[in-house]
Scaffold this motif. Structure first.
Motif, short mmCIF file in Angstrom:
data_model
loop_
_atom_site.label_atom_id
_atom_site.label_comp_id
_atom_site.label_asym_id
_atom_site.label_seq_id
_atom_site.Cartn_x
_atom_site.Cartn_y
_atom_site.Cartn_z
N PHE A 131 -6.91 -0.18 13.30
CA PHE A 131 -8.10 -0.90 13.73
C PHE A 131 -7.71 -2.35 14.01
CE2 PHE A 131 -7.83 -1.37 9.17
CZ PHE A 131 -8.15 -2.70 8.94
N ALA A 132 -8.62 -3.08 14.64
CA ALA A 132 -8.41 -4.49 14.92
C ALA A 132 -9.21 -5.33 13.93
CB ALA A 132 -8.82 -4.82 16.35
N ALA A 133 -8.53 -6.20 13.21
CA ALA A 133 -9.17 -7.12 12.27
C ALA A 133 -9.35 -8.47 12.95
CB ALA A 133 -8.33 -7.26 11.01
N PRO A 134 -10.26 -9.29 12.45
CA PRO A 134 -10.43 -10.64 13.01
C PRO A 134 -9.13 -11.44 12.94
CG PRO A 134 -12.27 -10.09 11.57
CD PRO A 134 -11.25 -9.01 11.38
N ALA A 135 -8.92 -12.32 13.91
CA ALA A 135 -7.67 -13.08 14.00
C ALA A 135 -7.44 -13.93 12.77
CB ALA A 135 -7.68 -13.94 15.26
N GLY A 136 -8.49 -14.48 12.19
CA GLY A 136 -8.32 -15.41 11.07
C GLY A 136 -8.44 -14.79 9.71
N ILE A 137 -8.39 -13.47 9.61
CA ILE A 137 -8.59 -12.82 8.31
C ILE A 137 -7.43 -13.16 7.36
CG2 ILE A 137 -7.40 -10.63 8.76
CD1 ILE A 137 -9.97 -9.33 7.43
N ILE A 138 -7.74 -13.25 6.09
CA ILE A 138 -6.77 -13.57 5.04
C ILE A 138 -6.57 -12.34 4.16
CG2 ILE A 138 -6.42 -14.96 2.95
CD1 ILE A 138 -7.73 -17.27 4.38
N PRO A 139 -5.32 -12.02 3.79
CA PRO A 139 -5.07 -10.85 2.95
C PRO A 139 -5.38 -11.12 1.48
CG PRO A 139 -3.01 -11.92 3.46
CD PRO A 139 -4.08 -12.67 4.23
N SER A 141 -3.77 -11.45 -1.12
CA SER A 141 -2.61 -11.88 -1.90
C SER A 141 -2.93 -13.12 -2.72
CB SER A 141 -1.41 -12.13 -0.99
OG SER A 141 -1.76 -12.85 0.17
N TYR A 142 -4.05 -13.76 -2.45
CA TYR A 142 -4.68 -14.79 -3.31
C TYR A 142 -3.95 -16.12 -3.38
CZ TYR A 142 -7.17 -10.61 -4.80
OH TYR A 142 -7.88 -9.44 -4.82
N TRP A 143 -2.70 -16.22 -2.95
CA TRP A 143 -1.99 -17.50 -3.05
C TRP A 143 -2.60 -18.56 -2.15
CZ3 TRP A 143 -0.05 -19.80 1.23
CH2 TRP A 143 0.18 -19.00 2.35
N ASN A 144 -3.23 -18.13 -1.05
CA ASN A 144 -3.80 -19.06 -0.07
C ASN A 144 -5.14 -19.58 -0.58
OD1 ASN A 144 -4.91 -20.38 2.16
ND2 ASN A 144 -4.04 -18.90 3.61
N PRO A 145 -5.29 -20.89 -0.82
CA PRO A 145 -6.56 -21.40 -1.34
C PRO A 145 -7.73 -21.22 -0.39
CG PRO A 145 -5.10 -23.22 -0.72
CD PRO A 145 -4.28 -21.97 -0.66
N GLU A 146 -7.45 -20.96 0.91
CA GLU A 146 -8.52 -20.70 1.86
C GLU A 146 -9.25 -19.39 1.53
OE1 GLU A 146 -9.54 -22.79 4.23
OE2 GLU A 146 -8.03 -24.20 3.50
N THR A 147 -8.69 -18.60 0.64
CA THR A 147 -9.34 -17.37 0.19
C THR A 147 -10.75 -17.64 -0.30
OG1 THR A 147 -7.22 -16.39 -0.43
CG2 THR A 147 -9.17 -15.44 -1.46
N THR A 148 -10.95 -18.78 -0.97
CA THR A 148 -12.24 -19.05 -1.61
C THR A 148 -13.37 -19.27 -0.61
OG1 THR A 148 -11.77 -21.43 -1.75
CG2 THR A 148 -11.09 -20.04 -3.61
N GLY A 149 -13.04 -19.46 0.66
CA GLY A 149 -14.08 -19.67 1.66
C GLY A 149 -14.37 -18.47 2.53
N THR A 151 -15.60 -14.45 3.58
CA THR A 151 -16.57 -13.39 3.32
C THR A 151 -15.96 -12.01 3.58
OG1 THR A 151 -17.44 -13.56 5.58
CG2 THR A 151 -18.54 -14.87 3.86
N GLN A 152 -14.79 -11.98 4.21
CA GLN A 152 -14.04 -10.74 4.42
C GLN A 152 -12.57 -11.00 4.14
OE1 GLN A 152 -15.03 -9.57 8.51
NE2 GLN A 152 -16.31 -7.93 7.68
N LEU A 153 -11.91 -9.99 3.57
CA LEU A 153 -10.48 -10.07 3.30
C LEU A 153 -9.82 -8.77 3.74
CD1 LEU A 153 -10.65 -11.51 -0.34
CD2 LEU A 153 -10.05 -12.80 1.72
N THR A 156 -4.47 -5.53 1.04
CA THR A 156 -3.04 -5.34 1.30
C THR A 156 -2.49 -4.02 0.78
OG1 THR A 156 -2.44 -6.53 -0.72
CG2 THR A 156 -2.61 -7.82 1.31
N GLN A 157 -3.25 -3.29 -0.02
CA GLN A 157 -2.79 -1.99 -0.51
C GLN A 157 -3.21 -0.85 0.41
OE1 GLN A 157 -2.99 -0.99 -4.72
NE2 GLN A 157 -3.84 1.01 -4.24
N LYS A 158 -4.49 -0.83 0.80
CA LYS A 158 -5.00 0.31 1.56
C LYS A 158 -5.30 -0.02 3.02
CE LYS A 158 -6.82 2.76 -2.45
NZ LYS A 158 -7.99 3.42 -3.07
N GLY A 159 -5.12 -1.28 3.42
CA GLY A 159 -5.30 -1.63 4.82
C GLY A 159 -6.72 -1.44 5.32
N ARG A 160 -7.66 -2.09 4.69
CA ARG A 160 -9.07 -2.01 5.09
C ARG A 160 -9.68 -3.40 4.96
NH1 ARG A 160 -12.14 0.04 -0.39
NH2 ARG A 160 -10.79 -1.08 -1.83
N ILE A 161 -10.76 -3.62 5.67
CA ILE A 161 -11.49 -4.88 5.53
C ILE A 161 -12.50 -4.72 4.41
CG2 ILE A 161 -13.12 -6.45 6.63
CD1 ILE A 161 -11.74 -5.90 9.27
#
Length: 234
Positions: A131-139, A141-149, A151-153, A156-161
């Motif tokens: 499938f196609a995910a949004p360009a700016g989606i974050i996985p 993996s939690y290291w990226n502080p942008e995770t906190t902002g 609404t979709q992730l 990384t285990q099952k490849g789903r939004i």
């Protein structure tokens, strides 16, 4: 491409080592991985069950992130549960442009591949197809502080939004690698329910969640703050 994780019987390992020592050939130079920039001891119910390590390196305008998780729940000589996850991420200008993961979840194997396109992120996985995910989606993996902002992730285990809501849960002081660091807490709800902790400079310090009837909690065992800021958080 990351190969699926396989478990090798101990006698096979012993045989390999034995024949390697008697073949007469020159030993191969070890393939030394860089030291982790950020590493955690993973605990379940207060007992250590494994490690979670992250390595970062810059190649030109790309950031390469290597993540390795190894967990095992044991009872005496018996292993009751085992989990291993390998994740290789490539980022450019704050955007995920490639991802490869392999997971062994107590014998169930999963893999995910993703690659950026002009319009989004093409994802293919063993569990959820393509499938196609949004360009700016974050996985996840939690290291990226942008995770906190977000609404979709991207799982990384099952490849789903997955859909999430993330709210600030106050301030805290975290013991990280022998230092007290001022931090902020965030509660994630929705498809994932967990608590994340980041320093005020954006360094990931903790994740806590319930799993199989017990609390799983992370404790920082290594935090190379200068390297992390220079490579990943700049």
């Amino acid at each position: 491409m990351i190969s699926p994780i396989k478990y090798v019987p101990s006698f096979t390992v012993a045989c390999v080592l034995l024949f390697a020592g008697t073949s007469g050939a020159e030993p191969a130079a070890p393939d030394l991985a860089p030291e982790p920039v950020l590493s955690f001891r993973v605990e379940r119910g207060g007992e250590p069950i494994g490690t979670h390590e992250l390595r970062f390196r810059r190649e030109g305008d790309e950031l390469h992130v290597t993540i390795d998780i190894k967990l095992a729940v044991t009872f005496g000589p018996l292993t009751l549960f085992r989990y291993e996850h390998r994740n290789r991420e490539t980022w450019r200008d704050g955007r995920l442009i490639a991802l490869e993961t392999a997971t062994n979840d107590d014998g169930k194997e999963y893999w995910v591949r993703a690659k950026a396109t002009e319009t989004g992120l093409d994802v293919t996985s063993s569990a959820n197809g393509s499938f196609a995910a949004p360009a700016g989606i974050i996985p996840t993996s939690y290291w990226n502080p942008e995770t906190t902002g977000q609404t979709q992730l991207l799982d990384t285990q099952k490849g789903r939004i997955i859909d999430v809501a993330i709210a600030s849960a106050g301030d805290a002081s975290v013991d990280a690698d022998g230092r007290e660091i001022a931090a902020r807490l965030y509660d994630m709800t929705g498809d994932l329910k967990l608590r994340l902790t980041y320093s005020r400079d954006g360094e990931w310090l903790n994740v806590a969640f319930a799993a199989r009837g017990a609390e799983v909690d992370y404790a920082v065992t290594r935090l190379d703050r200068e390297t992390l800021r220079r490579l990943a958080l700049r």
